[in-house]
Design an enzyme around this catalytic site. Structure first.
Site, PDB file in Angstrom:
ATOM      1  N   GLU A  17       0.835  -1.208   0.000  1.00 56.26           N
ATOM      2  CA  GLU A  17       0.000   0.000   0.000  1.00 56.26           C
ATOM      3  C   GLU A  17       0.868   1.255   0.000  1.00 56.26           C
ATOM      4  OE1 GLU A  17      -3.072   0.732  -0.290  1.00 56.26           O
ATOM      5  OE2 GLU A  17      -4.320  -0.961   0.310  1.00 56.26           O
ATOM      6  N   ASN A 103      -7.123   3.533   7.387  1.00 54.13           N
ATOM      7  CA  ASN A 103      -6.771   3.069   6.053  1.00 54.13           C
ATOM      8  C   ASN A 103      -6.025   4.188   5.321  1.00 54.13           C
ATOM      9  OD1 ASN A 103      -6.790   0.825   4.328  1.00 54.13           O
ATOM     10  ND2 ASN A 103      -8.488   1.629   3.144  1.00 54.13           N
ATOM     11  N   ASN A 149     -11.120   4.729   1.089  1.00 58.09           N
ATOM     12  CA  ASN A 149      -9.863   4.536   0.378  1.00 58.09           C
ATOM     13  C   ASN A 149      -9.505   5.773  -0.434  1.00 58.09           C
ATOM     14  OD1 ASN A 149      -8.147   2.178   0.488  1.00 58.09           O
ATOM     15  ND2 ASN A 149      -9.932   0.965  -0.085  1.00 58.09           N
ATOM     16  N   ASP A 199      -9.669   1.314  -5.302  1.00 60.41           N
ATOM     17  CA  ASP A 199      -8.782   1.355  -4.137  1.00 60.41           C
ATOM     18  C   ASP A 199      -8.014   2.671  -4.146  1.00 60.41           C
ATOM     19  OD1 ASP A 199      -7.131   0.657  -1.968  1.00 60.41           O
ATOM     20  OD2 ASP A 199      -6.983  -1.417  -2.594  1.00 60.41           O
TER      21      ASP A 199
END
Length: 293
Positions: A17, A103, A149, A199
């Site tokens: 990520e 996140n 996200n 995403d």
């Protein structure tokens, strides 16, 4: 469009990520959410990795002043010093809600940190998008999402883009320079059942919005009006995020992952979990640094 990216780091991240380019170091940083590990690939090709103690997840990170990194971990936002390994708690707008973790996060053009949360079970709309200033004061931007996200910002800072992942849509908001209040929420793009899950996001210098399609193995570049400009297929289904870097900011770094429930058996020894890169010919924008004390 089909491009064959090169593998620049043969990591085996379960969920890579947050690829961020460090201008001064000419290095790319990224994380493995489940590691929980922060990686750095320097110009010499050497990979450094830090496993973060006392946490189970790194949702994301941004660069902070003083050579530090602001991590979004289980217990909140925390400053990490790579040299010493020191971790200092900073803020927790989530207020330790059970079953909710941090996140994706990004710094806007005004230097404010935007960070989203997600319902760990991915079942209830408990996720919130917060704006946090350099003093640690937090304000709710929007909420009611299962998974938040990819915040990203237009080159002039006037638009915030957001991935409502479970809703399979990209949202856009108007954002005035002097206030963290989001206005005029609208659907920027809706994804179909074969398009995977939206995403991570990033914006290039021309205003193009790039979206990673988790589960569909592709990237899409949108024009500011939502028109699809480019679709790039990648060699693994789990594509999580991307960010521009390199000496001329035209290299796109892409994080990937692997999962028995998503990755095909034949992909288990493939590039899933590696850091990929390819040259786009399109210049990206450097990410701001969070100017904390």
């Amino acid at each position: 469009m089909t491009l064959t990216p090169r593998i620049v780091a043969q990591t085996r991240d379960r969920l890579g990520e947050s690829p961020l380019w460090h201008q001064a170091e000419q290095a790319i940083y990224w994380t493995d959410l489940y590691g929980p590990i922060l990686h750095r690939l320097g110009r010499d090709g050497r990979i450094e990795s830090w496993t973060i103690p006392g946490t189970s997840f790194i949702g994301s990170f941004v660069f902070a002043s003083g050579g530090r990194v602001m991590l979004a971990i289980d217990t909140g936002l925390a400053l990490f010093e790579p040299g010493s390994g020191r971790i200092t708690p900073f803020a927790d707008p989530n207020a330790a809600r059970e079953g909710v973790i941090y996140n994706d996060s990004k710094i806007d053009r005004q230097g404010r940190l935007w960070v989203g949360t997600l319902d760990l079970a991915e079942a209830e709309p408990r996720g919130m998008l917060y704006c946090v200033d350099a003093e640690g004061n937090a304000r709710l931007g929007d909420g009611g999402f299962t998974v938040c996200n990819g915040p990203a910002f237009s080159p002039d800072g006037g638009v915030l883009y957001f991935s409502d992942s479970v809703g399979r849509r990209l949202l856009a908001y108007d954002l005035a320079p002097g206030t963290p209040v989001l206005r005029n929420r609208r659907v920027f793009a809706a994804l179909g059942p074969d398009d995977g899950i939206p995403d991570g996001l990033t914006v290039d210098a021309e205003g193009g919005l790039w979206c990673a399609h988790y589960g569909a193995g592709r990237l899409t570049r949108f024009a500011p009006d939502g028109t699809v400009l480019m679709v790039i297929d990648l060699p693994c289904p789990i594509v999580t995020s991307m960010g521009f870097g390199g000496p001329d900011m035209t290299t796109l770094y892409v994080t990937t992952g692997w999962s028995p429930g998503v990755t095909r058996a034949e992909d288990e020894t493939g590039p899933g979990g590696a850091l990929l890169a390819f040259d786009t010919g399109i210049r990206g924008l450097p990410e701001p640094v969070f100017a904390v004390g």
